[in-house]
Write a protein that holds these residues in place. Structure first.
Motif, PDB file in Angstrom:
ATOM      1  N   TRP A 134      34.643  41.702  45.891  1.00 51.07           N
ATOM      2  CA  TRP A 134      35.971  42.324  45.919  1.00 51.07           C
ATOM      3  C   TRP A 134      36.711  41.988  47.215  1.00 51.07           C
ATOM      4  O   TRP A 134      37.949  42.047  47.264  1.00 51.07           O
ATOM      5  CB  TRP A 134      35.871  43.835  45.774  1.00 51.07           C
ATOM      6  CG  TRP A 134      35.374  44.358  44.450  1.00 51.07           C
ATOM      7  CD1 TRP A 134      34.532  45.405  44.251  1.00 51.07           C
ATOM      8  CD2 TRP A 134      35.708  43.889  43.135  1.00 51.07           C
ATOM      9  NE1 TRP A 134      34.300  45.614  42.916  1.00 51.07           N
ATOM     10  CE2 TRP A 134      35.017  44.688  42.198  1.00 51.07           C
ATOM     11  CE3 TRP A 134      36.508  42.856  42.656  1.00 51.07           C
ATOM     12  CZ2 TRP A 134      35.106  44.503  40.824  1.00 51.07           C
ATOM     13  CZ3 TRP A 134      36.601  42.660  41.275  1.00 51.07           C
ATOM     14  CH2 TRP A 134      35.916  43.473  40.384  1.00 51.07           C
ATOM     15  N   TYR A 141      49.735  39.195  41.093  1.00 49.08           N
ATOM     16  CA  TYR A 141      49.746  39.952  39.843  1.00 49.08           C
ATOM     17  C   TYR A 141      50.950  39.609  38.967  1.00 49.08           C
ATOM     18  O   TYR A 141      51.185  40.263  37.949  1.00 49.08           O
ATOM     19  CB  TYR A 141      49.758  41.457  40.136  1.00 49.08           C
ATOM     20  CG  TYR A 141      48.601  41.950  40.983  1.00 49.08           C
ATOM     21  CD1 TYR A 141      47.390  41.267  41.019  1.00 49.08           C
ATOM     22  CD2 TYR A 141      48.718  43.113  41.748  1.00 49.08           C
ATOM     23  CE1 TYR A 141      46.330  41.719  41.792  1.00 49.08           C
ATOM     24  CE2 TYR A 141      47.659  43.574  42.524  1.00 49.08           C
ATOM     25  CZ  TYR A 141      46.470  42.869  42.547  1.00 49.08           C
ATOM     26  OH  TYR A 141      45.418  43.318  43.313  1.00 49.08           O
ATOM     27  N   ARG A 152      37.285  46.107  37.592  1.00 51.16           N
ATOM     28  CA  ARG A 152      38.393  46.903  38.129  1.00 51.16           C
ATOM     29  C   ARG A 152      39.571  46.829  37.164  1.00 51.16           C
ATOM     30  O   ARG A 152      39.776  45.819  36.485  1.00 51.16           O
ATOM     31  CB  ARG A 152      38.844  46.377  39.496  1.00 51.16           C
ATOM     32  CG  ARG A 152      37.751  46.293  40.528  1.00 51.16           C
ATOM     33  CD  ARG A 152      38.288  46.094  41.932  1.00 51.16           C
ATOM     34  NE  ARG A 152      39.157  44.932  42.082  1.00 51.16           N
ATOM     35  CZ  ARG A 152      39.662  44.510  43.242  1.00 51.16           C
ATOM     36  NH1 ARG A 152      39.381  45.184  44.352  1.00 51.16           N
ATOM     37  NH2 ARG A 152      40.425  43.453  43.308  1.00 51.16           N
ATOM     38  N   ILE A 188      43.679  47.165  37.251  1.00 53.36           N
ATOM     39  CA  ILE A 188      44.835  47.184  38.142  1.00 53.36           C
ATOM     40  C   ILE A 188      46.055  47.596  37.324  1.00 53.36           C
ATOM     41  O   ILE A 188      46.441  46.911  36.370  1.00 53.36           O
ATOM     42  CB  ILE A 188      45.058  45.806  38.790  1.00 53.36           C
ATOM     43  CG1 ILE A 188      43.779  45.365  39.526  1.00 53.36           C
ATOM     44  CG2 ILE A 188      46.251  45.840  39.746  1.00 53.36           C
ATOM     45  CD1 ILE A 188      43.821  43.943  40.038  1.00 53.36           C
ATOM     46  N   ILE A 206      44.564  50.367  41.988  1.00 52.20           N
ATOM     47  CA  ILE A 206      43.314  49.704  41.595  1.00 52.20           C
ATOM     48  C   ILE A 206      42.238  50.758  41.366  1.00 52.20           C
ATOM     49  O   ILE A 206      41.967  51.590  42.234  1.00 52.20           O
ATOM     50  CB  ILE A 206      42.850  48.706  42.675  1.00 52.20           C
ATOM     51  CG1 ILE A 206      43.899  47.611  42.876  1.00 52.20           C
ATOM     52  CG2 ILE A 206      41.506  48.088  42.278  1.00 52.20           C
ATOM     53  CD1 ILE A 206      43.568  46.638  43.995  1.00 52.20           C
TER      54      ILE A 206
END
Length: 727
Positions: A37, A47, A139, A141, A147
């Motif tokens: 991570w 993103y 995870r 998002i 997150i």
């Protein structure tokens, strides 16, 4: 401190180091997750979806893989040497796969909402051990940038077998919604004895667009590292690290999606890098005599890989049962002196198949060498053939000897034999058809002479079977049930030939019935016939055998119901009976015939005094193509040319007439396929005929529209209904 004492201290230190690999999994997994991570990679911080991909079902924002492989010599418990310890070569391996994907609709959400994984795996050998430790991280998002790491302990175990042994774990990703980004990784670490790491395959294609895909490898300079670029894949850039090991990197951005998902041969169509990391310096790991030494090797000549395959096969052992088989063959020849060589070859092959299936001892190379030994004894000319699977790599793109399959080509290249891939299979595999087989005449029954190899080599293309040879014919009678007019009573007979007999229908055959059929063809008594010779003496064995058969046939009912569901895409209401009139597993009776009787709901509706019958659905569920598959850019690899034929008789109830039957008349016939159907009335019977043909096992992408035309015609027929109208 004496040398011996220092050795004891060293042993203790080694034990502590090795115990670390088996340390607390929870702590180990958290360390791995924290490390991954924390990656400082720009692509995993982006993103945003480009405007041109806003309407895609999903977009892979970032995809990255890392592979590390080093070899080392360690002191391990080997059962030999001082206190049982000794030097042991092992391979240390790590692979990380991380993907971040934006989910834009419900379909993408459903396809990515679950993740399956295995936490650990190990295999034990004689003084050896291979251990894999696996970690996943997940995870979610949210669109606002929040997150949330998913708790992996929420995963449930997937079990298999009678003892419910855990095979995998399945994690349903909680709080995952349309518009979210799913960021997950899979980390695999292995300490491997006496074997190579798994082949690494990097494919630069996906059903979703990929904004960034990168690969980083660090490979020991003492390993044999071989890779091949397929179908225009980007090449690695090469460098070395501070230890002098080989470093490979590749990155590609903005990869367009590949919407086609059916009838593909990925190694022949997708840009792919195949990487083999081989511990060839370890004498305890098998490698052919022609294996390369340490270093990096790119796109090796295909002739070199073919020689690897020949060396890998050369001198294979044969089954000890060959003496028993020889007695059977001699006895058969005495009874049938007029057998020609092709008939004898078929008999020998099926005799061997029966032997290895009976004892579950099929080994690929051993089967071929045993068949060669028997052919040699009975003066049947043959050659070894090396062929690649059409759903795998091409001959010229092979990277390792395991890309090749060994077959026996006999009787002036007119017959091709291989070990049974399916339990009830006869004939060459469909996936070899149309492939070029590289042949070599053996020096002895299982030995290839490499000194004059060129003189002994030849090649041929394995013949491609026709659609008529691979027939699935259905004969069906249908009537409205007497006790419920919304239920259908169906009697269905399925006749299968060629490759159509393998798979779902052959799985319905019991092993006992298969053996009985083969033994009858071999001219031998079945097990029950042997018992009945002395029935009184064998009473208990007969009763036990009959009880066992009854139990097995009862268990087959579940598979029979599954076959009905597969055919109609509906659950069966009642399975009345099912059986085989012919198994189709011997050369004298090659057609499989399966009969089943059942009742079915869901195809009849009431409309006032009339009934609506979904007559088109009686031909069984059809392949459908969604909007994204109406166009195609990749060539079409189908399993084999094949045809489906239906002859259906629907009993028209007394006092009713059949109307709207003209909608069942369809006709499409082009160079690639055909769908032709008709309907008429003969007295009180509605007769429906339909035939669907895939004319070839391969089509260029330019012909896709012709296949779509045929598939659409079949679906149009499938959607048609008739009216049973009250007079």
């Amino acid at each position: 401190m004496t040398k011996l004492n220092r050795f004891y201290v060293f042993i203790v230190a080694m034990l502590i180091t090795q115990a670390a690999f088996a340390d607390d999994y929870k702590q180990y997994a958290q360390t791995v997750r924290d490390s991954i991570w924390a990656w400082d990679k720009a692509e995993f911080k982006n993103y945003n979806v480009p405007e041109k991909y806003k309407d895609e079902s999903a977009v892979i924002l970032a995809l990255h893989e890392e592979v590390y492989a080093t070899g080392s010599t360690r002191i391990r418990y080997t059962g030999r040497g001082l206190l049982g310890f000794g030097l042991n070569k092992e391979l240390n391996y790590m692979h990380v796969f991380r993907k971040m994907i934006k989910l834009n609709d419900k379909k993408a959400l459903a396809d990515n909402a679950e993740i399956q994984f295995k936490e650990s795996d190990k295999t034990m050998g004689y003084y050896s051990k291979t251990i894999y430790k696996n970690v996943i991280g997940v995870r979610v998002i949210k669109p606002n940038g929040t997150i949330k790491e998913v708790d992996i302990s929420e995963a449930v175990s997937i079990t298999e077998g009678k003892k419910d042994k855990e095979s995998n774990k399945k994690l349903a990703v909680s709080d995952l919604e349309v518009g979210d980004i799913l960021d997950f990784f899979y980390h695999e670490e292995g300490r491997i004895d006496y074997m190579n790491i798994p082949e690494q395959v990097f494919t630069f294609a996906s059903k979703y667009p990929i904004l960034s895909y990168s690969v980083h490898c660090e490979l020991s300079k003492n390993m044999t590292n071989e890779y091949r670029l397929l179908n225009g894949a980007p090449d690695f850039t090469q460098s070395t690290n501070e230890d002098g090991d080989i470093v490979l990197d590749v990155k590609q951005t903005d990869i367009a999606k590949t919407p086609e998902s059916k009838w593909l041969s990925p190694y022949r169509q997708f840009p792919t890098i195949r990487l083999c990391v081989l511990y060839n310096s370890n004498k305890k790991i098998y490698k052919p005599l022609t294996a390369r030494g340490k270093g990096l090797h790119k796109n090796l000549p295909p002739e070199q890989i073919l020689k690897d395959a020949m060396h890998a096969y050369n001198g294979s052992s044969y089954y000890l049962a060959v003496k028993t088989l020889n007695k059977r063959i001699k006895k058969h020849l005495k009874k049938n002196p007029s057998l020609d060589k092709k008939q004898l070859a078929e008999y020998i092959n099926l005799t061997l198949t029966n032997e290895v299936q009976l004892y579950n001892t099929t080994r690929y190379k051993t089967y071929i060498s045993t068949l060669g030994a028997l052919f040699s004894k009975y003066k049947i000319d043959y050659k070894f053939g090396f062929v690649t699977d059409r759903f795998d790599t091409r001959n010229q793109d092979a990277i390792a000897y395991w890309d090749y399959f060994v077959v026996l080509v006999a009787n002036q290249d007119s017959q091709v034999f291989g070990p049974p891939r399916y339990r009830y299979h006869i004939g060459p595999y469909a996936s070899y058809e149309g492939e070029t087989v590289q042949m070599v005449t053996p020096k002895t029954f299982n030995t290839i002479n490499f000194s004059n190899l060129e003189k002994r080599q030849s090649e041929m293309v394995i013949p491609v079977s026709s659609a008529d040879q691979n027939m699935n014919k259905t004969e069906m009678t249908v009537r409205l049930a007497e006790d419920n007019s919304l239920t259908l009573d169906i009697n269905r007979r399925t006749l299968l030939s060629g490759h159509q007999a393998n798979g779902r229908y052959s799985d319905l055959i019991t092993a006992a019935d298969w053996r009985d059929s083969v033994h009858t063809w071999l001219g031998e008594k079945t097990y029950m016939e042997t018992l009945l010779v002395k029935a009184a003496k064998n009473k208990k064995e007969i009763e036990s055998h009959e009880a066992s058969l009854a139990k097995i046939r009862k268990e087959k009912e579940t598979e029979a119901k599954d076959e009905i569901k597969s055919y109609h895409d509906l659950e069966v209401k009642e399975l009345k009976e099912h059986s085989f009139s012919a198994l189709g597993v011997t050369p004298d009776s090659p057609q499989m015939i399966y009969d089943v009787k059942y009742t079915l709901d869901g195809l009849v509706k009431r409309a006032g005094n009339n009934y609506i019958l979904d007559a088109g659905k009686l031909i069984g569920s059809q392949l459908t193509l969604d909007e994204s598959n109406q166009q195609r850019t990749l060539d079409i690899y189908m399993p084999y040319a094949r045809s489906y034929e239906h002859e259906i008789k629907v009993e028209i109830p007394a006092g009713y007439t059949a109307e709207n039957i003209q909608t069942l008349n369809q006709s499409v016939d082009n160079a690639c396929g055909a769908f032709i159907s008709s309907a008429d009335i003969d007295g009180s019977t509605l007769r429906i005929k339909a035939k669907k043909i895939y004319k070839h096992n391969y089509e260029p992408a330019a012909n896709w529209n012709k296949l779509v035309e045929m598939i659409d015609a079949a679906n149009n027929f499938y959607g048609q209904s008739i009216i049973l109208k009250k007079k």
